[in-house]
Design a protein around this motif. Sequence first.
Motif, mmCIF file in Angstrom:
data_model
loop_
_atom_site.group_PDB
_atom_site.id
_atom_site.type_symbol
_atom_site.label_atom_id
_atom_site.label_comp_id
_atom_site.label_asym_id
_atom_site.label_seq_id
_atom_site.Cartn_x
_atom_site.Cartn_y
_atom_site.Cartn_z
ATOM 1 N N LEU A 36 12.340 6.542 -11.309
ATOM 2 C CA LEU A 36 12.159 5.127 -10.998
ATOM 3 C C LEU A 36 13.202 4.663 -9.988
ATOM 4 C CD1 LEU A 36 10.806 2.398 -11.534
ATOM 5 C CD2 LEU A 36 12.326 2.117 -13.501
ATOM 6 N N ILE A 76 2.254 6.892 -16.603
ATOM 7 C CA ILE A 76 2.872 5.772 -15.884
ATOM 8 C C ILE A 76 2.220 4.455 -16.276
ATOM 9 C CG2 ILE A 76 3.145 4.733 -13.594
ATOM 10 C CD1 ILE A 76 3.484 7.562 -12.475
ATOM 11 N N GLN A 77 0.904 4.438 -16.339
ATOM 12 C CA GLN A 77 0.202 3.215 -16.717
ATOM 13 C C GLN A 77 0.506 2.810 -18.150
ATOM 14 O OE1 GLN A 77 -3.991 4.046 -15.639
ATOM 15 N NE2 GLN A 77 -3.795 2.323 -14.225
ATOM 16 N N SER A 80 4.076 1.419 -18.200
ATOM 17 C CA SER A 80 4.211 0.185 -17.422
ATOM 18 C C SER A 80 3.462 -0.980 -18.042
ATOM 19 C CB SER A 80 3.713 0.410 -15.988
ATOM 20 O OG SER A 80 4.465 1.412 -15.342
ATOM 21 N N ASN A 81 2.449 -0.697 -18.851
ATOM 22 C CA ASN A 81 1.671 -1.772 -19.465
ATOM 23 C C ASN A 81 2.425 -2.481 -20.582
ATOM 24 O OD1 ASN A 81 -0.551 -1.497 -17.804
ATOM 25 N ND2 ASN A 81 -1.598 -0.053 -19.159
ATOM 26 N N ASN A 85 8.922 -3.141 -20.463
ATOM 27 C CA ASN A 85 9.335 -1.957 -19.708
ATOM 28 C C ASN A 85 9.378 -2.236 -18.213
ATOM 29 O OD1 ASN A 85 9.422 -0.577 -22.088
ATOM 30 N ND2 ASN A 85 7.641 0.722 -21.682
ATOM 31 N N TYR A 86 10.027 -1.333 -17.500
ATOM 32 C CA TYR A 86 9.963 -1.356 -16.049
ATOM 33 C C TYR A 86 8.557 -0.975 -15.587
ATOM 34 C CZ TYR A 86 14.968 -1.750 -14.983
ATOM 35 O OH TYR A 86 16.254 -2.194 -14.821
ATOM 36 N N ARG A 87 8.215 -1.407 -14.396
ATOM 37 C CA ARG A 87 6.988 -0.949 -13.751
ATOM 38 C C ARG A 87 7.282 0.400 -13.112
ATOM 39 N NH1 ARG A 87 3.187 -4.648 -11.876
ATOM 40 N NH2 ARG A 87 2.280 -2.815 -10.864
ATOM 41 N N HIS A 88 6.871 1.464 -13.762
ATOM 42 C CA HIS A 88 7.168 2.800 -13.256
ATOM 43 C C HIS A 88 6.248 3.214 -12.119
ATOM 44 C CE1 HIS A 88 10.238 4.404 -16.111
ATOM 45 N NE2 HIS A 88 9.853 3.323 -16.762
ATOM 46 N N ASP A 89 5.313 2.364 -11.764
ATOM 47 C CA ASP A 89 4.508 2.638 -10.576
ATOM 48 C C ASP A 89 5.135 2.019 -9.332
ATOM 49 O OD1 ASP A 89 4.087 0.072 -11.474
ATOM 50 O OD2 ASP A 89 1.976 0.014 -10.886
ATOM 51 N N ASP A 256 14.086 0.346 -20.837
ATOM 52 C CA ASP A 256 12.698 0.279 -21.275
ATOM 53 C C ASP A 256 12.584 0.086 -22.782
ATOM 54 O OD1 ASP A 256 11.533 0.455 -18.836
ATOM 55 O OD2 ASP A 256 11.195 2.608 -18.890
ATOM 56 N N ARG A 270 10.695 -7.075 -14.370
ATOM 57 C CA ARG A 270 9.782 -6.038 -13.932
ATOM 58 C C ARG A 270 9.643 -6.043 -12.427
ATOM 59 N NH1 ARG A 270 6.202 -4.120 -17.662
ATOM 60 N NH2 ARG A 270 4.343 -4.418 -16.404
#
Length: 270
Positions: A36, A76-77, A80-81, A85-89, A256, A270
């Motif tokens: 990330l 990842i989805q 991230s959902n 959490n962080y947006r790992h995308d 996260d 995020r």
Amino acid sequence: MAMTKLRTNYLRYFLVLVNYSYGQVTDEEYASMPDLFYHDNFDKCMLLKEKAFYCSLTYQLKPLNETSPPDVWKIIQKVSNVSTNYRHDKLRHSICVPHSCPNVSKASDDDPKLWKGIQACYDSKFSARGLKGEVTQMSCDTQDSKYPIDWLDITYGVVLGVYVVIVLYATFREGVARYDSKEVYDKLMETPKGKLLSAFSITKNWIRLKTVNSNKETEKLRSIQVIRVSTKSSPVASHLCVRTIDIQCLFNTLVDTFGQTRYGKISNVR
């Protein structure tokens, strides 16, 4: 070394309170996601002189085949959902371009060729994992400053220089006056010049700072002094504690999972 041990201990105690739920994925699955945060060494990059080119970017990940995405994209989805959490995308990377993407030439931040070059470089890195992406934000640095010295910088430098000269002169002049008799010194301090010297003299102000005036009025204000010290020390102590465990760029799993403790969920940036 002591700070490293202290930080490690804080981390261990902190993880006791954490509920390990990255979004219902295992540690191995979590580790399979792209980094990330990633940062090349900025100082070493600047040592390249004319070739120095360091870019900080946000890379928005996507699957190469949206109808049949790879397993890592599903992980990842899933992570991230989770709202905490962080947006790992969204990868936040800072790279030394000559080392990480040697085929990309130095250019200005708004040059479309630079954006396409960095994006193509990253696409080639993640294509083997079934991923591609888009550079959504980017800012680059070279050995030359983006912000040339202007009149505000010059004005600030002049004012600061004049102030330092005044302080040094006042300290020297007031210190020399101390070698005169007490009557001569007190007479000088009562004049406008003496008051000005007293206001800027380091020695005089240090004596004022360490002098404790004890009288009935100050005794009545002791509670106010306690409040004043508390309001100053509490934020400092809080920031020191936060800085001690501030390792999110190196260990983002902590961030996260921090929002999902036994005490309830805490929203995360995020």
